[in-house]
Design a protein around this motif. Structure first.
Motif, PDB file in Angstrom:
ATOM      1  N   PRO A   1      10.276   5.322  -2.778  1.00 55.34           N
ATOM      2  CA  PRO A   1       9.924   3.872  -2.699  1.00 55.34           C
ATOM      3  C   PRO A   1       8.637   3.404  -3.188  1.00 55.34           C
ATOM      4  N   GLY A   2       8.603   2.275  -3.925  1.00 56.15           N
ATOM      5  CA  GLY A   2       7.499   1.784  -4.337  1.00 56.15           C
ATOM      6  C   GLY A   2       7.420   0.477  -4.530  1.00 56.15           C
ATOM      7  N   SER A   3       6.533  -0.450  -4.311  1.00 52.60           N
ATOM      8  CA  SER A   3       6.230  -1.924  -4.280  1.00 52.60           C
ATOM      9  C   SER A   3       5.929  -2.372  -2.931  1.00 52.60           C
ATOM     10  N   GLY A   4       4.815  -2.768  -3.063  1.00 52.08           N
ATOM     11  CA  GLY A   4       4.589  -3.561  -1.517  1.00 52.08           C
ATOM     12  C   GLY A   4       4.158  -2.344  -0.506  1.00 52.08           C
ATOM     13  N   LEU A   5       3.830  -1.187  -0.764  1.00 55.84           N
ATOM     14  CA  LEU A   5       3.592  -0.199   0.151  1.00 55.84           C
ATOM     15  C   LEU A   5       2.232  -0.351   0.485  1.00 55.84           C
ATOM     16  N   THR A   6       1.632  -0.243   1.817  1.00 59.31           N
ATOM     17  CA  THR A   6       0.217  -0.273   2.023  1.00 59.31           C
ATOM     18  C   THR A   6      -0.194   0.583   3.305  1.00 59.31           C
ATOM     19  N   PRO A   7      -1.540   1.003   3.409  1.00 60.41           N
ATOM     20  CA  PRO A   7      -1.711   1.503   4.536  1.00 60.41           C
ATOM     21  C   PRO A   7      -1.115   1.213   5.952  1.00 60.41           C
ATOM     22  N   TYR A   8      -1.004  -0.202   5.777  1.00 59.37           N
ATOM     23  CA  TYR A   8      -0.714  -0.585   7.116  1.00 59.37           C
ATOM     24  C   TYR A   8       0.900  -0.673   7.214  1.00 59.37           C
ATOM     25  N   ASN A   9       1.745  -0.552   6.440  1.00 64.43           N
ATOM     26  CA  ASN A   9       3.367  -0.597   6.683  1.00 64.43           C
ATOM     27  C   ASN A   9       3.846   0.735   6.333  1.00 64.43           C
ATOM     28  N   ILE A  10       3.293   1.588   5.747  1.00 64.67           N
ATOM     29  CA  ILE A  10       3.790   2.973   5.248  1.00 64.67           C
ATOM     30  C   ILE A  10       4.342   3.834   6.494  1.00 64.67           C
ATOM     31  N   LYS A  11       3.610   3.636   7.502  1.00 65.52           N
ATOM     32  CA  LYS A  11       4.406   4.427   8.684  1.00 65.52           C
ATOM     33  C   LYS A  11       5.647   3.901   9.071  1.00 65.52           C
ATOM     34  N   GLU A  12       5.636   2.590   9.416  1.00 67.47           N
ATOM     35  CA  GLU A  12       6.871   1.909   9.606  1.00 67.47           C
ATOM     36  C   GLU A  12       7.787   2.145   8.891  1.00 67.47           C
ATOM     37  N   ILE A  13       7.612   1.860   7.408  1.00 68.74           N
ATOM     38  CA  ILE A  13       8.703   2.200   6.356  1.00 68.74           C
ATOM     39  C   ILE A  13       8.973   3.896   6.183  1.00 68.74           C
ATOM     40  N   HIS A  14       8.000   4.454   6.371  1.00 70.44           N
ATOM     41  CA  HIS A  14       8.752   6.165   6.329  1.00 70.44           C
ATOM     42  C   HIS A  14       9.266   6.399   7.620  1.00 70.44           C
ATOM     43  N   ASP A  15       8.982   5.871   8.684  1.00 70.54           N
ATOM     44  CA  ASP A  15       9.841   6.157  10.033  1.00 70.54           C
ATOM     45  C   ASP A  15      11.430   5.759   9.626  1.00 70.54           C
ATOM     46  N   ALA A  16      11.467   4.414   9.151  1.00 70.61           N
ATOM     47  CA  ALA A  16      12.863   3.937   8.808  1.00 70.61           C
ATOM     48  C   ALA A  16      13.623   4.803   7.799  1.00 70.61           C
ATOM     49  N   VAL A  17      12.892   4.954   6.738  1.00 73.41           N
ATOM     50  CA  VAL A  17      13.474   5.519   5.360  1.00 73.41           C
ATOM     51  C   VAL A  17      13.570   6.884   5.276  1.00 73.41           C
ATOM     52  N   GLN A  18      12.376   7.814   5.700  1.00 73.03           N
ATOM     53  CA  GLN A  18      12.263   9.304   5.629  1.00 73.03           C
ATOM     54  C   GLN A  18      12.406   9.835   4.142  1.00 73.03           C
ATOM     55  N   ALA A  19      11.814   9.114   3.343  1.00 76.28           N
ATOM     56  CA  ALA A  19      11.695   9.552   2.014  1.00 76.28           C
ATOM     57  C   ALA A  19      10.651  10.533   1.846  1.00 76.28           C
ATOM     58  N   ASP A  20      10.890  11.465   0.786  1.00 77.38           N
ATOM     59  CA  ASP A  20       9.741  12.488   0.851  1.00 77.38           C
ATOM     60  C   ASP A  20       8.890  12.260  -0.631  1.00 77.38           C
ATOM     61  N   ASN A  21       8.960  11.119  -1.173  1.00 75.01           N
ATOM     62  CA  ASN A  21       8.093  10.646  -2.242  1.00 75.01           C
ATOM     63  C   ASN A  21       7.680   9.399  -2.141  1.00 75.01           C
ATOM     64  N   TYR A  22       6.629   8.927  -2.305  1.00 74.69           N
ATOM     65  CA  TYR A  22       5.987   7.648  -2.186  1.00 74.69           C
ATOM     66  C   TYR A  22       5.150   7.035  -3.232  1.00 74.69           C
ATOM     67  N   HIS A  23       5.159   6.000  -3.687  1.00 75.15           N
ATOM     68  CA  HIS A  23       4.778   5.480  -4.902  1.00 75.15           C
ATOM     69  C   HIS A  23       3.681   4.141  -4.482  1.00 75.15           C
ATOM     70  N   PHE A  24       2.272   4.383  -4.821  1.00 74.24           N
ATOM     71  CA  PHE A  24       1.306   3.272  -4.495  1.00 74.24           C
ATOM     72  C   PHE A  24       0.551   2.743  -5.724  1.00 74.24           C
ATOM     73  N   GLY A  25       0.532   1.573  -5.687  1.00 75.76           N
ATOM     74  CA  GLY A  25      -0.488   0.684  -7.000  1.00 75.76           C
ATOM     75  C   GLY A  25      -1.498   0.228  -6.365  1.00 75.76           C
ATOM     76  N   LYS A  26      -1.563  -1.060  -6.202  1.00 78.09           N
ATOM     77  CA  LYS A  26      -2.962  -1.540  -5.947  1.00 78.09           C
ATOM     78  C   LYS A  26      -3.276  -1.663  -4.432  1.00 78.09           C
ATOM     79  N   ALA A  27      -2.610  -1.017  -3.602  1.00 76.09           N
ATOM     80  CA  ALA A  27      -2.829  -1.032  -2.202  1.00 76.09           C
ATOM     81  C   ALA A  27      -3.751   0.269  -2.100  1.00 76.09           C
ATOM     82  N   VAL A  28      -3.883   1.006  -3.046  1.00 80.28           N
ATOM     83  CA  VAL A  28      -5.033   1.985  -2.998  1.00 80.28           C
ATOM     84  C   VAL A  28      -6.142   1.781  -3.607  1.00 80.28           C
ATOM     85  N   ARG A  29      -6.468   0.507  -4.059  1.00 81.69           N
ATOM     86  CA  ARG A  29      -7.674   0.218  -4.906  1.00 81.69           C
ATOM     87  C   ARG A  29      -8.706  -0.807  -4.176  1.00 81.69           C
ATOM     88  N   ILE A  30      -9.842  -0.433  -4.399  1.00 82.63           N
ATOM     89  CA  ILE A  30     -10.799  -1.500  -4.018  1.00 82.63           C
ATOM     90  C   ILE A  30     -10.351  -2.808  -4.170  1.00 82.63           C
TER      91      ILE A  30
END
Length: 229
Positions: A178-207
């Protein structure tokens, strides 16, 4: 569980590795969705880190239907990467009716049997994500599929992402990332629903959520705690 982040150069690659990223996606022109980086940039990044680096191979941002001229560029860029000692690419190609272009994919794979391919979000533009996944499952070089479940972001696409992860398990197919729109604030809910074991982050981990700046250490730590437990 693997955490992949986008980088643009060697300095960012070093920062990302130090902050615990498991894998990097190296791109240029991130504002166009990511294009093939320069020879110098690829060389710099490959020489800067010990974690895997997936290099974007995308000659332009107009569409994913590639001409013979485009393919000359694509093949030359992959051969250049191989000459630098890399074999990991991020690539995707579609037919005019929005199916995986197997002719082009097979041509890419024949360049070198060692290629490790992440099929990028061209996947989300296919007419049927499940059919596209079954097609990609026929190619052992395709190790991952970067996707938002066919939606604008992973939150909106999480039901399809869950279905694709289930297909991955049933078929022992390419990893759904999964990638696009993942943030520190929604990753838990999305992971709980999806149960993937790879995640892709872009600007959400930038200052300031901006690629102009470096990585946000607090965001990376928060995501690692959730994704890696």
């Amino acid at each position: 569980m693997k955490l992949e982040v986008i980088v643009n150069n060697g300095i960012e690659a070093i920062q990302a590795e130090a902050l615990g990223a498991d894998r990097l996606e190296l791109v240029s022109a991130i504002n166009e969705g990511g294009l093939t980086p320069s020879y110098g940039t690829i060389k710099q990044v490959l020489n800067s880190v010990s974690i895997p680096v997936q290099v974007m191979i995308r000659p332009h941002s107009y569409h994913f239907c590639y001409s013979n001229n485009d393919m000359e560029i694509i093949c030359a860029d992959i051969e250049q990467l191989l000459d630098l000692g890399g074999n990991r690419i991020v690539f995707g190609a579609l037919t005019e009716d929005n199916k995986v272009d197997t002719t082009i994919l097979e041509k890419v794979i024949t360049i070198d049997s060692s290629l490790d391919i992440t099929f990028h979000r061209a996947f989300d533009e296919t007419a049927s994500l499940t059919d596209a996944y079954r097609t990609l499952n026929n190619y052992k070089n395709v190790k991952r599929v970067l996707t938002s479940g066919g939606a604008a972001n992973c939150d909106n696409g999480k039901e399809m992402l869950k279905k694709l992860v289930e297909m991955e398990a049933d078929l022992n197919g390419p990893k759904i990332m999964p990638g696009s729109g993942l943030t520190p604030y929604n990753i838990k809910e999305i992971h709980d629903a999806v149960q993937a074991d790879n995640y892709h982050f872009g600007k959400a981990v930038r200052i300031d959520n901006d690629f102009k700046y470096g990585f946000d250490k607090a965001s990376m730590e928060q995501i690692k705690q959730i994704v890696k437990g």
